[in-house]
Design an enzyme around this catalytic site. Structure first.
Site, mmCIF file in Angstrom:
data_model
loop_
_atom_site.group_PDB
_atom_site.id
_atom_site.type_symbol
_atom_site.label_atom_id
_atom_site.label_comp_id
_atom_site.label_asym_id
_atom_site.label_seq_id
_atom_site.Cartn_x
_atom_site.Cartn_y
_atom_site.Cartn_z
ATOM 1 N N GLU A 145 4.872 24.901 2.559
ATOM 2 C CA GLU A 145 5.358 25.197 1.365
ATOM 3 C C GLU A 145 6.087 26.415 1.232
ATOM 4 O OE1 GLU A 145 3.291 21.828 -1.427
ATOM 5 O OE2 GLU A 145 2.512 24.041 -1.712
ATOM 6 N N GLU A 259 3.254 15.857 2.390
ATOM 7 C CA GLU A 259 2.219 16.057 1.517
ATOM 8 C C GLU A 259 2.447 14.963 0.422
ATOM 9 O OE1 GLU A 259 0.685 19.674 0.064
ATOM 10 O OE2 GLU A 259 0.957 20.728 2.024
#
Length: 371
Positions: A145, A259
């Site tokens: 991320e 995710e």
């Protein structure tokens, strides 16, 4: 079943869960977790790796203690089950995300060329050790991320704001100069592995256009775009699909939701500090029930299948087996100290697992199998 479509699971806490006594059941019969997952169509396992997730006294920070030894053991399990393997480099000693990208302890004093060299050699060393054991990953994430950069402050970008708000100028060159070292290490040590660059907020097309336009302008070498998509944080499925369609065409890259998750209950359980609440459930159209979780998974899969030119490669469900068990926690006291007391203790993910609190497989797993 389309076997080329990725039905993945991130089970990075599994070794810790097994030591804590977690057991899993399919149709009332106790089985190994990987067998249950494979029986339900799962074909890829994602594992995170932290540089040194222990304090000076050797106490683990929590969250699975995902050092190289645990990755090696899990990779052996994965390959024995003939599953694909995605390795997620955090380049930290503990959790990273858009709000925190803490340098590993051993790299604290490094900057410039010294930090670049450390990133390169660490990435190369891990991959060469895996290669020596015939465990080369099929895919590698360079950072986790990294919407706002990695290895702060050296590779930090100003915090991205939603496109509806004033957006600060973001100079990507320092961050990309670090990222390139990880990419180069993968190409040199594991050239068959696909390189994924992973951002959060999968429903924000403005974010992805800005970030990957900059990657294109800087000649960044990568194979796939990875997205986080949690429906209570990251927009609607329509927002996600619009983004997937656009960026796969615009950059001519496959896209993978690396995710995702959704809750099956709002019931509390001792030892848990549940992140998924009725307030978050209210941000979506899905009921916080086993059926609501199943409906979300089914619609997510349909959304990804609709991406044109078969660029929608699939999804990875995040920590589907993190049920309440023993000492398995998001962060130990040592982990809280490392994160500056920002990481919660206890199991925060139990009501978003694909197994109930007693380890019984939920209907969403069958939906994955039948997709």
């Amino acid at each position: 079943m389309d076997k080329s479509f990725i039905r993945g699971m991130d089970i990075s806490t599994l070794l810790e869960l097994e030591k804590s006594g977690a057991v899993y059941y399919e149709n009332g019969q106790q089985k190994e977790l990987l067998d249950i997952l494979k029986n339900n169509g799962v074909n890829l396992i994602r594992l995170r790796i932290w540089n040194d997730p222990y304090d000076e006294s050797g106490c683990v920070y929590g969250g699975g203690g995902n050092d190289f030894d645990s990755v090696l053991k899990m990779a052996e399990k994965i390959r024995k089950k003939e599953l694909m393997f995605l390795l997620d480099f955090h380049y930290s000693d503990f959790w990273t995300d858009p709000k925190k990208q803490v340098k590993p302890k051993k790299w604290k004093s490094l900057s410039g060329d010294a930090l670049k060299a450390a990133l390169y050699h660490y990435t190369e060393q891990i991959l060469l050790e895996l290669k020596k054991n015939d465990l080369v990953p099929d895919m590698v994430q360079i950072g986790n991320e990294i919407t706002n950069g990695l290895l702060w402050p050296d590779g930090q970008l100003p915090t991205y704001r939603n496109r509806e708000k004033e957006q600060p100028h973001r100079d990507y060159q320092h961050m990309f100069s670090l990222l390139e070292q990880g990419i180069r290490a993968v190409r040199n040590a594991a050239d068959q592995a696909k390189i994924i660059l992973h951002l959060d907020y999968g429903g924000d097309n403005g974010l992805y256009r800005e970030w990957f336009d900059a990657a294109t302008d800087n000649g960044i070498d990568y194979d796939m775009i990875g997205l986080s998509y949690y429906p209570y944080w990251h927009g609607t499925l329509e927002d996600l699909e619009a983004n997937l369609q656009d960026i796969s065409r615009r950059y001519q890259k496959d896209v993978l939701v690396v995710e995702t998750s959704y809750g099956f209950t709002l019931e509390d359980r001792e030892g848990c500090s549940l992140l998924f609440t009725k307030e978050l459930a209210a941000q979506t159209k899905y009921a916080p029930t086993p059926q609501g979780q199943k409906e979300f998974i089914e619609e997510l899969i349909q959304c990804i299948h609709r991406v044109k030119d078969r660029r929608g490669r699939g999804f990875v469900y995040w920590e589907p087996a993190w049920i309440p068990a023993g000492y398995s926690t998001w962060a130990t006291p040592e982990g809280q100290k490392y994160m500056g007391d920002t990481a919660p203790q206890g199991n925060t993910w139990a009501n978003q697992a694909l197994f109930d609190y007693n380890g019984n497989a939920l209907p969403a797993l069958a939906a994955i199998r039948d997709s």
